[in-house]
Design a protein around this motif. Structure first.
Motif, PDB file in Angstrom:
ATOM      1  N   ALA A  26      37.966  33.314  30.571  1.00 36.71           N
ATOM      2  CA  ALA A  26      36.909  34.064  30.039  1.00 36.71           C
ATOM      3  C   ALA A  26      36.638  35.507  31.003  1.00 36.71           C
ATOM      4  N   SER A  27      37.016  35.177  32.244  1.00 37.74           N
ATOM      5  CA  SER A  27      37.060  36.197  32.756  1.00 37.74           C
ATOM      6  C   SER A  27      37.730  36.054  34.047  1.00 37.74           C
ATOM      7  N   ARG A  28      38.059  37.256  34.970  1.00 40.10           N
ATOM      8  CA  ARG A  28      39.207  37.662  35.334  1.00 40.10           C
ATOM      9  C   ARG A  28      38.166  37.204  37.357  1.00 40.10           C
ATOM     10  N   LYS A  29      36.845  37.207  37.223  1.00 41.72           N
ATOM     11  CA  LYS A  29      35.969  37.061  38.518  1.00 41.72           C
ATOM     12  C   LYS A  29      35.508  35.330  38.269  1.00 41.72           C
ATOM     13  N   PHE A  32      32.257  33.676  37.898  1.00 42.51           N
ATOM     14  CA  PHE A  32      31.556  34.780  37.095  1.00 42.51           C
ATOM     15  C   PHE A  32      31.049  35.709  38.676  1.00 42.51           C
ATOM     16  N   THR A  35      35.561  38.764  42.061  1.00 41.58           N
ATOM     17  CA  THR A  35      37.067  39.677  41.294  1.00 41.58           C
ATOM     18  C   THR A  35      38.221  39.394  41.807  1.00 41.58           C
ATOM     19  N   ARG A  95      43.970  33.254  26.891  1.00 42.60           N
ATOM     20  CA  ARG A  95      44.066  33.919  28.290  1.00 42.60           C
ATOM     21  C   ARG A  95      45.774  33.962  28.390  1.00 42.60           C
TER      22      ARG A  95
END
Length: 106
Positions: A26-29, A32, A35, A95
């Motif tokens: 869901a995220s590039r981190k 969360f 980064t 993704r």
């Protein structure tokens, strides 16, 4: 023999597991927090392992509150890990397999 139904806690755990399986994509981190410039499949698999362990601990604590903690051998972990990977397929597809037109990487 009457069919058994799952409790609301079991359904909530299944829903949380489905969300957690896709959270790595869901995220590039990483988790969360940190980064990453390029979050590749290896980082996602590592993050999925962390989410799998967290969901397992939540499930174990729910099972221990009931009072009967059943022994779990390698078969249980093999099947549950495979189910976790299957549950993560929508996030993986979004993704890595879909073309994102507004992506800066091209």
């Amino acid at each position: 023999m009457a069919p058994t139904s799952l409790s609301i806690e079991s359904w909530i755990l299944i829903l949380v597991a489905l969300v957690a399986a896709n959270a790595a994509y869901a995220s590039r981190k990483f988790l969360f927090f940190k980064t990453l410039e390029d979050k590749h499949v290896g980082w996602c698999l590592l993050e999925m392992g962390v989410w799998y362990a967290l969901i397992g601990l939540i499930g174990y604590s729910l099972e221990s509150m009931i009072g009967n903690v059943f022994p779990k051998r390698w078969e249980f972990f093999a099947v549950s890990l495979c189910l976790f990977f299957v549950a993560a397929f929508p996030g993986f597809t979004w993704r890595f397999l879909m073309k994102h037109r507004n992506d800066a990487r091209g």
